[in-house]
Motif scaffolding. Structure first.
Motif, PDB file in Angstrom:
ATOM      1  N   LEU A 224      42.770 -10.285  -7.138  1.00  0.00           N
ATOM      2  CA  LEU A 224      43.909 -10.824  -7.875  1.00  0.00           C
ATOM      3  C   LEU A 224      44.621 -11.896  -7.065  1.00  0.00           C
ATOM      4  O   LEU A 224      45.004 -12.950  -7.589  1.00  0.00           O
ATOM      5  N   GLU A 225      44.791 -11.646  -5.775  1.00  0.00           N
ATOM      6  CA  GLU A 225      45.434 -12.623  -4.897  1.00  0.00           C
ATOM      7  C   GLU A 225      44.626 -13.910  -4.865  1.00  0.00           C
ATOM      8  O   GLU A 225      45.187 -15.022  -4.921  1.00  0.00           O
ATOM      9  N   GLN A 226      43.304 -13.802  -4.825  1.00  0.00           N
ATOM     10  CA  GLN A 226      42.444 -14.977  -4.784  1.00  0.00           C
ATOM     11  C   GLN A 226      42.577 -15.777  -6.074  1.00  0.00           C
ATOM     12  O   GLN A 226      42.669 -17.022  -6.057  1.00  0.00           O
ATOM     13  N   LEU A 227      42.599 -15.082  -7.220  1.00  0.00           N
ATOM     14  CA  LEU A 227      42.712 -15.769  -8.513  1.00  0.00           C
ATOM     15  C   LEU A 227      44.053 -16.488  -8.628  1.00  0.00           C
ATOM     16  O   LEU A 227      44.130 -17.612  -9.161  1.00  0.00           O
ATOM     17  N   LEU A 228      45.113 -15.841  -8.150  1.00  0.00           N
ATOM     18  CA  LEU A 228      46.435 -16.476  -8.214  1.00  0.00           C
ATOM     19  C   LEU A 228      46.471 -17.728  -7.361  1.00  0.00           C
ATOM     20  O   LEU A 228      47.042 -18.763  -7.760  1.00  0.00           O
ATOM     21  N   ARG A 229      45.857 -17.686  -6.196  1.00  0.00           N
ATOM     22  CA  ARG A 229      45.845 -18.859  -5.326  1.00  0.00           C
ATOM     23  C   ARG A 229      45.026 -19.971  -5.970  1.00  0.00           C
ATOM     24  O   ARG A 229      45.380 -21.155  -5.877  1.00  0.00           O
ATOM     25  N   GLU A 230      43.917 -19.597  -6.607  1.00  0.00           N
ATOM     26  CA  GLU A 230      43.097 -20.615  -7.264  1.00  0.00           C
ATOM     27  C   GLU A 230      43.844 -21.268  -8.422  1.00  0.00           C
ATOM     28  O   GLU A 230      43.596 -22.439  -8.757  1.00  0.00           O
ATOM     29  N   ALA A 231      44.759 -20.529  -9.040  1.00  0.00           N
ATOM     30  CA  ALA A 231      45.541 -21.064 -10.154  1.00  0.00           C
ATOM     31  C   ALA A 231      46.787 -21.789  -9.675  1.00  0.00           C
ATOM     32  O   ALA A 231      47.583 -22.268 -10.483  1.00  0.00           O
ATOM     33  N   GLY A 232      46.930 -21.885  -8.380  1.00  0.00           N
ATOM     34  CA  GLY A 232      48.081 -22.600  -7.815  1.00  0.00           C
ATOM     35  C   GLY A 232      49.329 -21.779  -7.786  1.00  0.00           C
ATOM     36  O   GLY A 232      50.431 -22.339  -7.676  1.00  0.00           O
ATOM     37  N   ILE A 233      49.183 -20.524  -7.929  1.00  0.00           N
ATOM     38  CA  ILE A 233      50.353 -19.635  -7.909  1.00  0.00           C
ATOM     39  C   ILE A 233      50.334 -18.871  -6.580  1.00  0.00           C
ATOM     40  O   ILE A 233      49.345 -18.216  -6.233  1.00  0.00           O
ATOM     41  N   ALA A 234      51.419 -18.993  -5.880  1.00  0.00           N
ATOM     42  CA  ALA A 234      51.501 -18.280  -4.610  1.00  0.00           C
ATOM     43  C   ALA A 234      51.794 -16.815  -4.879  1.00  0.00           C
ATOM     44  O   ALA A 234      52.806 -16.501  -5.498  1.00  0.00           O
TER      45      ALA A 234
END
Length: 238
Positions: A224-234
């Motif tokens: 989930l953390e990886q997906l959020l970072r990929e979406a530009g969300i910290a």
């Protein structure tokens, strides 16, 4: 001519390991011998100076291989554990077995048992217990001075040497360890071991399941953390 003196030789005395008699005459007698032997062996398993034996010939006097008895179960304090073909007392610091058990069978005669009691009396046994499983009758003797005296009341008796307690119920004789646990036969012990093993297996499975669930949760959190970072969300990680 000088005549040489003949040296007198004495044949070596053999102490047989067997008297040719069966260990037990029936299944009931055999079962009782096994229960008493194994439970006492377990009780003193950690003490290297307690020897427990069943149906072992005991020779009390060196030089006399006719004087002997083979108690159903005997316990000797002060001698090391280990295998023996017979108990030759002079090789055991001259220590006589302190406790002896006999289990009656229908084939035992009054004369035979009287001779056994006299033997145990003469050669230093401290406690002697005689059980008749057919009649559920237990008799005990305790050494007082030079003689074995009959114990007046066996129900509730606690062996001074062994620390085990005897109870005579209407149908059966029960023996208890010093910790209060009832003497058990092999099958009961095996059942308990299987129950303990099953509990251990269940506990291990529960721990494995919890460990696996924790691992899955951690992997999901990382994904989930990886997906959020990929979406530009910290990700908000504390």
């Amino acid at each position: 001519m000088i005549k040489q003196l003949e040296i007198e030789t004495h044949p070596e005395i053999v102490y047989p390991d067997s008297d040719g008699q069966p260990m037990a005459d029936n299944t009931v007698q055999f079962r009782w011998i096994m229960v008493i032997y194994h439970n006492l062996a377990w009780l003193f398993a950690e003490n290297p100076e307690v020897f427990v034996a069943g149906d072992l010939l005991w020779y009390p006097v060196q030089g006399n291989n006719k004087l002997r008895q083979a108690p159903d179960v005997m316990v000797t304090f002060g001698v090391p554990k280990g295998d023996r073909g017979s108990y030759q007392q002079w090789k055991e610091n001259n220590i006589a077995p302190q406790v002896v058990f006999e289990i009656l069978s229908p084939g035992n005669t009054l004369k035979e048992m009287s001779k056994k009691r006299l033997f145990y009396d003469n050669y230093g046994v401290e406690e002697y217990y005689l059980y008749d499983p057919q009649k559920n009758d237990l008799t005990g003797w305790l050494r007082s001075g030079a003689l074995l005296d009959v114990i007046d009341e066996m129900n509730g008796w606690v062996s001074p040497r062994l620390g085990i307690k005897f109870e005579i119920l209407p149908e059966i004789w029960q023996l208890y360890r010093p910790d209060g646990q009832l003497f058990a036969d092999y099958f009961q012990v095996q059942q308990r071991l299987e129950q303990v093993q099953e509990q251990l297996d269940n506990t291990q499975k529960q721990l494995d399941d919890e460990r696996q669930a924790k691992q899955v949760a951690e992997e999901r959190a990382k994904r989930l953390e990886q997906l959020l970072r990929e979406a530009g969300i910290a990700p908000d990680i504390k």
